[in-house]
Design an enzyme around this catalytic site. Structure first.
Site, PDB file in Angstrom:
ATOM      1  CB  SER A   1      -1.714  -6.953   7.317  1.00  0.00           C
ATOM      2  OG  SER A   1      -2.345  -6.293   8.395  1.00  0.00           O
TER       3      SER A   1
ATOM      4  CG  HIS B   1      -5.057  -4.304   4.887  1.00  0.00           C
ATOM      5  ND1 HIS B   1      -5.748  -4.244   6.203  1.00  0.00           N
ATOM      6  CD2 HIS B   1      -4.503  -5.179   4.590  1.00  0.00           C
ATOM      7  CE1 HIS B   1      -5.114  -5.204   6.594  1.00  0.00           C
ATOM      8  NE2 HIS B   1      -4.354  -5.901   5.952  1.00  0.00           N
TER       9      HIS B   1
END
Length: 220
Positions: free
Chosen positions: A102, A125
């Site tokens: 992330s 993501h």
């Protein structure tokens, strides 16, 4: 070992061949504006930022080694640390161990050169938000701008293009109940996200190389 108060992140001096290297550990979740539960392992950005500022001004410190094993965390805090590292004039090298997920992705690429362990993973993501979200156009515009700033930072500090990163970030079928991609060590290098697969020894050797190169250039 010198350890910042109330934080799991430590700065450890490593001396060798008359080169003074500082090691910054970014472990667990990046804690930002909200305090995480006490059982969570966290890196508190309000301690990391002044430590980085102090390192930049410390004439005895010649390079910074960033060790990463993070699940991500607060986006603004992670970007703040990334910008601080990217703005340092001292040579910097990162090594992803375990995971750089992330918001850990911009942290990993913020240094002059990046390594990833062969067994390490990175999860790419789209931006996520917790809690109540006001469903108006301004909210989605804000999220889009923040997402673009993250992607821009990553593409500017690595060899991956915005288009390729977005394709990995929006890929379906790879992450259960979500969109995105999980890339392992060699894949992270193949796609241009990380510079090289390597070990701790490789990372320290590269940092020493960058320090010596900077010394030679300053003496000319």
């Amino acid at each position: 070992m010198e350890k910042a108060a109330d934080t799991k992140s430590a700065i450890t001096p490593v001396n060798g061949k008359n080169l003074k290297i500082q090691c910054l550990n970014i472990i667990g979740q990046i804690e930002g504006h909200m305090i995480l539960p006490p059982q969570d392992k966290t890196t508190k950005y309000e301690y990391i930022l002044p430590q980085l500022a102090a390192l930049e001004q410390d004439d005895e410190v010649e390079g910074l080694l960033v060790l990463l094993n993070t699940a991500g965390g607060d986006v603004e805090a992670g970007l703040a640390i990334s910008e601080m590292i990217a703005g340092m004039t001292k040579p910097t090298v990162s090594l992803v161990l375990g995971g750089g997920h992330s918001i850990g992705v911009p942290l990993a690429v913020s240094t002059d050169y990046s390594f990833i362990a062969r067994s390490a993973t990175m999860t790419l993501h789209p931006l996520r938000m917790n809690g109540m979200v006001i469903g108006v156009a301004q909210t989605f515009e804000y999220l889009s701008r923040i997402q673009d700033s993250i992607v821009s930072f990553i593409s500017e500090h690595s060899k991956i293009s915005k288009e390729d990163f977005n394709a990995l970030m929006l890929k379906t079928g790879e992450i259960a109940n979500d969109v995105g991609s999980i890339v392992f060590g060699e894949k992270a290098v193949e796609c241009g996200l990380i510079d090289e697969v390597g070990t701790l020894g490789d990372a320290i050797a590269k940092l020493r190389e960058l320090i010596l190169a900077k010394k030679e250039n300053s003496e000319k």
